[in-house]
Design a protein around this motif. Structure first.
Motif, PDB file in Angstrom:
ATOM      1  N   ILE A  70       0.859  -1.179   0.000  1.00  0.00           N
ATOM      2  CA  ILE A  70       0.000   0.000   0.000  1.00  0.00           C
ATOM      3  C   ILE A  70       0.893   1.227   0.000  1.00  0.00           C
ATOM      4  CG2 ILE A  70      -1.861   1.225   1.233  1.00  0.00           C
ATOM      5  CD1 ILE A  70      -2.695  -1.647   1.102  1.00  0.00           C
ATOM      6  N   LYS A  71       0.645   2.159  -0.888  1.00  0.00           N
ATOM      7  CA  LYS A  71       1.414   3.408  -0.880  1.00  0.00           C
ATOM      8  C   LYS A  71       0.490   4.547  -0.517  1.00  0.00           C
ATOM      9  CE  LYS A  71       3.140   7.314  -2.574  1.00  0.00           C
ATOM     10  NZ  LYS A  71       2.591   8.516  -3.195  1.00  0.00           N
ATOM     11  N   VAL A  72       0.933   5.374   0.446  1.00  0.00           N
ATOM     12  CA  VAL A  72       0.111   6.500   0.824  1.00  0.00           C
ATOM     13  C   VAL A  72       0.912   7.784   0.631  1.00  0.00           C
ATOM     14  CG1 VAL A  72       0.684   6.288   3.293  1.00  0.00           C
ATOM     15  CG2 VAL A  72      -1.424   7.381   2.621  1.00  0.00           C
ATOM     16  N   GLY A  73       0.264   8.784   0.056  1.00  0.00           N
ATOM     17  CA  GLY A  73       0.953  10.024  -0.294  1.00  0.00           C
ATOM     18  C   GLY A  73       0.984  11.026   0.846  1.00  0.00           C
ATOM     19  N   LEU A 108      -2.399   2.314  -4.502  1.00  0.00           N
ATOM     20  CA  LEU A 108      -1.875   3.671  -4.346  1.00  0.00           C
ATOM     21  C   LEU A 108      -2.982   4.549  -3.785  1.00  0.00           C
ATOM     22  CD1 LEU A 108      -0.325   3.748  -7.925  1.00  0.00           C
ATOM     23  CD2 LEU A 108       1.041   3.698  -5.843  1.00  0.00           C
ATOM     24  N   LEU A 109      -2.785   5.061  -2.556  1.00  0.00           N
ATOM     25  CA  LEU A 109      -3.791   5.924  -1.943  1.00  0.00           C
ATOM     26  C   LEU A 109      -3.355   7.375  -2.099  1.00  0.00           C
ATOM     27  CD1 LEU A 109      -4.509   3.982   1.378  1.00  0.00           C
ATOM     28  CD2 LEU A 109      -5.823   3.923  -0.757  1.00  0.00           C
ATOM     29  N   SER A 110      -4.226   8.153  -2.697  1.00  0.00           N
ATOM     30  CA  SER A 110      -3.866   9.517  -3.062  1.00  0.00           C
ATOM     31  C   SER A 110      -4.985  10.465  -2.647  1.00  0.00           C
ATOM     32  CB  SER A 110      -3.679   9.502  -4.589  1.00  0.00           C
ATOM     33  OG  SER A 110      -3.725  10.772  -5.134  1.00  0.00           O
ATOM     34  N   VAL A 111      -4.855  11.756  -2.949  1.00  0.00           N
ATOM     35  CA  VAL A 111      -5.993  12.648  -2.717  1.00  0.00           C
ATOM     36  C   VAL A 111      -6.942  12.603  -3.912  1.00  0.00           C
ATOM     37  CG1 VAL A 111      -5.042  14.235  -1.008  1.00  0.00           C
ATOM     38  CG2 VAL A 111      -4.516  14.591  -3.426  1.00  0.00           C
ATOM     39  N   ALA A 112      -6.459  12.056  -5.029  1.00  0.00           N
ATOM     40  CA  ALA A 112      -7.312  11.943  -6.225  1.00  0.00           C
ATOM     41  C   ALA A 112      -8.175  10.682  -6.115  1.00  0.00           C
ATOM     42  CB  ALA A 112      -6.437  11.862  -7.468  1.00  0.00           C
ATOM     43  N   PRO A 113      -9.400  10.722  -6.628  1.00  0.00           N
ATOM     44  CA  PRO A 113     -10.264   9.543  -6.531  1.00  0.00           C
ATOM     45  C   PRO A 113      -9.873   8.423  -7.496  1.00  0.00           C
ATOM     46  CG  PRO A 113     -11.375  11.321  -7.714  1.00  0.00           C
ATOM     47  CD  PRO A 113     -10.067  11.877  -7.235  1.00  0.00           C
ATOM     48  N   GLY A 114      -8.961   8.721  -8.414  1.00  0.00           N
ATOM     49  CA  GLY A 114      -8.553   7.744  -9.415  1.00  0.00           C
ATOM     50  C   GLY A 114      -8.004   8.506 -10.608  1.00  0.00           C
ATOM     51  N   LEU A 115      -7.843   7.803 -11.710  1.00  0.00           N
ATOM     52  CA  LEU A 115      -7.402   8.481 -12.940  1.00  0.00           C
ATOM     53  C   LEU A 115      -8.636   9.089 -13.603  1.00  0.00           C
ATOM     54  CD1 LEU A 115      -5.243   9.060 -15.156  1.00  0.00           C
ATOM     55  CD2 LEU A 115      -5.874   6.847 -16.153  1.00  0.00           C
ATOM     56  N   LEU A 116      -8.572  10.408 -13.804  1.00  0.00           N
ATOM     57  CA  LEU A 116      -9.748  11.079 -14.367  1.00  0.00           C
ATOM     58  C   LEU A 116      -9.683  11.163 -15.881  1.00  0.00           C
ATOM     59  CD1 LEU A 116     -10.215  14.049 -11.849  1.00  0.00           C
ATOM     60  CD2 LEU A 116     -11.222  11.756 -11.789  1.00  0.00           C
ATOM     61  N   ASP A 163      -1.670  15.256 -17.119  1.00  0.00           N
ATOM     62  CA  ASP A 163      -0.817  16.410 -17.298  1.00  0.00           C
ATOM     63  C   ASP A 163       0.436  16.130 -16.471  1.00  0.00           C
ATOM     64  OD1 ASP A 163       0.422  18.785 -17.180  1.00  0.00           O
ATOM     65  OD2 ASP A 163      -1.240  19.920 -16.302  1.00  0.00           O
ATOM     66  N   SER A 164       1.587  15.971 -17.124  1.00  0.00           N
ATOM     67  CA  SER A 164       2.771  15.452 -16.434  1.00  0.00           C
ATOM     68  C   SER A 164       3.262  16.365 -15.313  1.00  0.00           C
ATOM     69  CB  SER A 164       3.895  15.193 -17.428  1.00  0.00           C
ATOM     70  OG  SER A 164       4.199  16.385 -18.089  1.00  0.00           O
ATOM     71  N   ALA A 165       2.927  17.665 -15.335  1.00  0.00           N
ATOM     72  CA  ALA A 165       3.477  18.578 -14.323  1.00  0.00           C
ATOM     73  C   ALA A 165       2.626  18.650 -13.049  1.00  0.00           C
ATOM     74  CB  ALA A 165       3.621  19.966 -14.924  1.00  0.00           C
ATOM     75  N   ALA A 166       1.371  18.217 -13.115  1.00  0.00           N
ATOM     76  CA  ALA A 166       0.470  18.427 -11.965  1.00  0.00           C
ATOM     77  C   ALA A 166       0.877  17.584 -10.762  1.00  0.00           C
ATOM     78  CB  ALA A 166      -0.953  18.072 -12.361  1.00  0.00           C
ATOM     79  N   SER A 167       0.831  18.177  -9.549  1.00  0.00           N
ATOM     80  CA  SER A 167       1.098  17.399  -8.339  1.00  0.00           C
ATOM     81  C   SER A 167       0.158  17.861  -7.222  1.00  0.00           C
ATOM     82  CB  SER A 167       2.583  17.517  -7.950  1.00  0.00           C
ATOM     83  OG  SER A 167       2.742  18.173  -6.735  1.00  0.00           O
ATOM     84  N   SER A 168       0.219  17.161  -6.077  1.00  0.00           N
ATOM     85  CA  SER A 168      -0.764  17.404  -5.024  1.00  0.00           C
ATOM     86  C   SER A 168      -0.417  18.583  -4.115  1.00  0.00           C
ATOM     87  CB  SER A 168      -0.866  16.149  -4.162  1.00  0.00           C
ATOM     88  OG  SER A 168       0.396  15.893  -3.598  1.00  0.00           O
ATOM     89  N   GLY A 169       0.726  19.217  -4.271  1.00  0.00           N
ATOM     90  CA  GLY A 169       1.095  20.325  -3.397  1.00  0.00           C
ATOM     91  C   GLY A 169       2.134  19.954  -2.356  1.00  0.00           C
ATOM     92  N   THR A 224      -6.679   4.905  -5.811  1.00  0.00           N
ATOM     93  CA  THR A 224      -7.922   5.414  -5.242  1.00  0.00           C
ATOM     94  C   THR A 224      -7.614   6.450  -4.167  1.00  0.00           C
ATOM     95  OG1 THR A 224     -10.091   4.753  -4.401  1.00  0.00           O
ATOM     96  CG2 THR A 224      -8.191   3.640  -3.427  1.00  0.00           C
ATOM     97  N   GLN A 225      -8.690   7.079  -3.676  1.00  0.00           N
ATOM     98  CA  GLN A 225      -8.526   8.113  -2.662  1.00  0.00           C
ATOM     99  C   GLN A 225      -8.234   7.506  -1.288  1.00  0.00           C
ATOM    100  OE1 GLN A 225     -11.952  10.621  -2.526  1.00  0.00           O
ATOM    101  NE2 GLN A 225     -10.825  12.335  -1.644  1.00  0.00           N
ATOM    102  N   GLY A 226      -7.400   8.184  -0.510  1.00  0.00           N
ATOM    103  CA  GLY A 226      -7.115   7.745   0.858  1.00  0.00           C
ATOM    104  C   GLY A 226      -8.367   7.832   1.715  1.00  0.00           C
TER     105      GLY A 226
END
Ligand code: GLU
Length: 377
Positions: A12-15, A169-177, A199-205, A231-233
């Motif tokens: 499990i990977k968490v961001g 992969l747990l991210s703030v994004a709900p998945g690939l949009l 978009d290759s440059a976008a990141s979560s902050g 998926t989203q965390g």
């Protein structure tokens, strides 16, 4: 909710944006995550957690009010944040009687076969002993140019090295949009096709990766037969995303494994993680035998040696036109290959006084590139 068979081994990977949004440890998110991990463990799965968040958890304690961007303050922040992160996990895992184990890795641990095996054995021993390895990059000691950089790819390399059954992969994004409709794409069968939505440059902050590195991670996993799920965390509405993924009811994006390839962990490491220490330029016959028949590379097929490397190093195998056709581990050092190149394997002993192997790169130690047009810089 349908009950699926428990998976043997899950990574499990968490961001950072999940566990330390805005640079502050999110205790509620960590508690939910640990409860969710514990649920998976209690179903009988072995679990490895790859957690980002060291830099994000550490920079405020050092007086900064924004995430550092240069290497020194990042290293310092990670040195402060990593123990804070581990403490948060340890306290909550203790409530489930699960022993955490910290494993800090660097790109070099994947680039050298011996160190790779060492890391793999450590993970294996921890898992068998019932501990829950918590992996991060060893940010406070690695130089920028030696860094893997993002934990997305690190998690995929960990998944391949411990032969995981799934990477989540747990991210703030709900998945690939979907770029056009904005809705989550539930299934991805071709990563190349999926890249057009990113978009290759976008990141979560607060994290380093973005959707592009998540696709890189998914690609590494699926190429090795491991399904990946993005998926989203944990959130208020959905505190247990891992349980939902395992039960097959999650709404995120599933990357289907490429079963046609199924290369072993060894080849995965050679092709994806090993840093090439040199180049062997081979003649047309050898190039053809390697790329069409998956043959070993014999000294007779080598035209030129570039770089200085030891036996066991990873090298690129390149044809006369400069196209990389494979990457593999050499049985001989550069200076030995310099002396035996162009010669028959039978004369190796005569030239060197010993023979380690008839092949300079054995086929089992070689990952042939699928994209034969990849030019070497
Ligand atoms: N290793 C970094 C950390 O723990 C995070 C890298 C990433 O964001 O992927 O802060």
């Amino acid at each position: 909710m349908s009950v699926a068979e428990p998976l043997e081994r899950v990574v499990i990977k968490v961001g950072s944006a999940v566990v330390a949004p805005g640079g502050r440890l999110d205790v509620v998110a960590i508690t939910r995550l640990v409860d969710d991990l514990a649920g998976l463990r209690h179903q009988g799965s072995q679990v490895v957690l790859v957690s980002s968040g060291a830099v994000a958890c550490g920079f405020r304690a050092l007086g900064a009010d924004a995430l550092p961007t240069s290497i020194r303050p990042k290293q310092a922040a990670a040195a402060v944040g990593q123990p804070a992160l581990m403490r948060a996990y340890s306290e909550r895992l203790a409530m489930h009687a699960i022993t955490p184990a910290q494993v800090l890795l660097t790109a070099d641990d994947f680039a050298h076969r011996e160190r790779f095996l060492n890391a793999r054995h450590t993970l294996e021993t921890l898992l068998i002993s019932g501990a829950l390895p918590i992996v991060n990059e060893n940010d406070s000691v690695v130089f920028d140019e030696m860094k893997l950089g993002d934990n997305d790819r690190l998690s995929a390399l960990v998944a391949t090295s411990c032969d995981a059954d799934m990477l989540i992969l747990l991210s703030v994004a709900p998945g690939l949009l979907d770029r056009d409709s904005g809705t989550v794409i539930p299934h991805v069968r071709s990563i190349a096709e999926a890249r057009r939505h990113v978009d290759s440059a976008a990141s979560s902050g607060v994290g380093t990766g973005g959707m592009a590195t998540k696709l890189d991670a998914a690609q590494i996993a699926v190429t090795h037969g491991i399904p990946a799920h993005l998926t989203q965390g944990p959130t208020d509405a959905r505190p247990n995303p891992i349980a939902q993924v395992i039960a097959g009811v999650d709404q995120g994006t599933r990357f289907e494994p490429d079963t046609s390839l199924n290369v072993r962990a060894r080849k995965s490491w050679i092709g994806f993680a090993a840093a090439a220490r040199g180049v062997l330029i081979v003649d047309d016959g050898a190039a053809k035998a390697i790329s069409r028949k998956g043959a070993s590379l014999l000294p007779g097929g080598i035209a030129r040696v570039e770089g200085s490397f030891e036996a066991g190093a990873a090298v690129d195998i390149v044809d006369r036109g400069g196209t990389r056709i494979a990457r593999g581990l050499v049985s001989y050092a550069a200076e030995e290959i310099e002396r035996i190149k162009g010669r028959h394997s039978e004369s190796i002993t005569e030239i060197l006084g010993y023979t380690y192997a008839d092949e300079v790169v054995h086929r089992n130690d070689m990952q042939v590139m699928k994209d034969a047009n990849a030019q070497v810089d």
